[in-house]
Write an enzyme that holds these catalytic residues in place. Structure first.
Site, mmCIF file in Angstrom:
data_model
loop_
_atom_site.group_PDB
_atom_site.id
_atom_site.type_symbol
_atom_site.label_atom_id
_atom_site.label_comp_id
_atom_site.label_asym_id
_atom_site.label_seq_id
_atom_site.Cartn_x
_atom_site.Cartn_y
_atom_site.Cartn_z
ATOM 1 N N PRO A 1 0.692 -1.273 0.006
ATOM 2 C CA PRO A 1 0.107 -0.057 -0.069
ATOM 3 C C PRO A 1 0.857 1.308 0.189
ATOM 4 O O PRO A 1 0.441 2.468 -0.484
ATOM 5 C CB PRO A 1 -0.567 -0.322 1.335
ATOM 6 C CG PRO A 1 -1.188 -1.545 1.407
ATOM 7 C CD PRO A 1 0.283 -2.300 0.991
ATOM 8 N N GLU A 61 4.328 -2.906 -13.703
ATOM 9 C CA GLU A 61 5.915 -3.228 -13.781
ATOM 10 C C GLU A 61 6.913 -1.877 -14.029
ATOM 11 O O GLU A 61 7.539 -2.036 -14.954
ATOM 12 C CB GLU A 61 6.057 -4.392 -14.699
ATOM 13 C CG GLU A 61 5.308 -5.556 -14.133
ATOM 14 C CD GLU A 61 5.607 -6.878 -15.284
ATOM 15 O OE1 GLU A 61 6.747 -6.861 -15.761
ATOM 16 O OE2 GLU A 61 4.737 -7.817 -15.202
ATOM 17 N N SER A 80 5.304 4.853 -16.582
ATOM 18 C CA SER A 80 5.964 5.501 -17.514
ATOM 19 C C SER A 80 7.022 6.509 -16.740
ATOM 20 O O SER A 80 7.973 6.627 -17.285
ATOM 21 C CB SER A 80 4.987 6.278 -18.407
ATOM 22 O OG SER A 80 4.290 5.070 -18.995
#
Length: 381
Positions: free
Chosen positions: A128, A364, A367
């Site tokens: 979190p 993952e 940007s």
């Protein structure tokens, strides 16, 4: 683009496209509505060797190269990026670190069944309060004789509800900060103390489950430590480099699907007495879409080939992931625009594709994180 591929790679591309069209496409819209996890599809993909594309044959995988892996994720995502990301995570974030950091026993117990599609894994790094700042994780691992005791919360875990085991990153050195003192652990999903939270109600890739996981004094055998104690962050970052090739490929596949849908609609839709494909405004949109998808695919192949040659590819993977995720947002938006009002309804797949595309700019490594990696490499070279 096929001229860049070997006959073996082209054969895999033909096989996975046929599978995607016949086995996946018929249920895509229904699973988007229901959020149903494609368990049967994943089992079939495992039987065909696609859950462990890069994993060596001796460990149960298909033993193919990283370019072939990119092709597989692209072709799956061209039809359904939910399936694409499930396969990407299992290959890059589970099988890859097990192959490179696992012991012989761990490869036998965890890697082989994961590569064969008999077990599904989930990568548990995000918390979190530790997203882009992954080194801020607070999940703890305390040694108690022959076991480690894990406590903490992980969030936004892809495959979390369906996986049979987790790769969990926890702080094993009390008082350590940042990337120091983090270790990686293999945790069966049915371990006492593992609590599954609700499935997130996501904008897109809705049949790929995503949940919060709580670990309450979960006891893990010492033999389930993956890699060296205190080097878990190395395991995580190595996995993410590989994973970014997968997510970039997911983005390209999704973009290709949207482009094909836009071309088909432009040929069918008649306005002012002729198909809209005859108007230069539409032709130029399609040309730009093709150019962007083509460029992104080349960037992915470049990163994948560096990986295949055992060269460092962090920089190239970040570039490919950044460009591909930006590209797929533009292409899916243009696909909706070409469809006009129809594209804003669920009667056409481009509406779902636009929703599916957004997450490629987030997971993952956002940007912004990719830009940080790229600029850091430039400035420290």
């Amino acid at each position: 683009m096929d001229h860049l591929l070997s006959e073996d790679q082209l054969e895999v591309k033909r096989a996975i496209r046929e599978f995607a069209e016949n086995e996946i496409r018929p249920s895509v819209a229904a699973r988007d509505e229901s959020g149903e996890f494609p368990a049967a599809i994943c089992r079939k993909l495992g039987e065909l060797g696609f859950m462990g594309v890069n994993t060596p044959v001796q460990y149960g995988g298909a033993g193919r190269d990283a370019v072939t892996y990119a092709i597989v994720v692209e072709e799956l995502s061209r039809v359904d990026p939910s399936v694409g990301v499930i396969v990407s995570v299992n290959n890059s974030m589970i099988c890859y670190p097990l192959e490179h950091f696992g012991t012989a026993e761990q490869r036998a117990v965890w890697l082989r069944p994961a590569a064969e599609g008999k077990l599904l894994g989930a990568f548990c790094l995000t918390e979190p309060d530790a997203g882009s700042d992954a080194a801020a994780l607070t999940t703890s691992a305390t040694r108690d004789g022959a076991v480690w005791v894990l406590s903490g919360t992980k969030s936004f875990i892809t495959n979390g509800d369906s996986a049979q085991f987790y790769l969990v990153f926890a702080r094993s050195e009390k008082g350590s900060q940042n990337a120091r003192g983090v270790s990686a652990f293999l945790v069966p999903s049915d371990s006492p103390g593992v609590r599954k939270g609700k499935r997130e109600k996501k904008m897109g890739i809705r049949s790929s489950d995503c949940i919060e996981l709580q670990f309450e004094d979960v006891r893990v055998p010492a033999g389930n430590l993956l890699g060296q104690e205190g080097e878990g962050f190395k395991v995580a970052m190595t996995s993410l480099d590989s994973g970014r090739i997968g997510i970039a490929s997911q983005a390209v596949g999704l973009a290709q699907g949207a482009l094909e849908a836009a071309v088909a609609y432009a040929k069918e839709r008649v306005q002012f007495g002729r198909p809209i494909s005859e108007f230069q405004a539409i032709q130029f949109k399609l040309a730009d879409m093709e150019m962007l998808a083509h460029a992104a695919r080349l960037l992915i192949y470049s990163a994948a080939r560096k990986k295949d040659h055992q060269q460092r590819y962090t920089h190239e993977a970040a570039i490919a992931k950044l460009f591909a995720s930006d590209m797929v947002m533009r292409i899916t938006q243009e696909a909706v625009q070409i469809h006009g009002g129809a594209g804003y309804t669920r009667d056409y797949p481009v509406e779902r594709m636009l929703r599916d595309a957004k997450v490629t700019e987030i997971y993952e490594g956002t940007s912004e994180i990719q830009r940080f990696i790229i600029s850091r490499n430039l400035l420290t070279a």
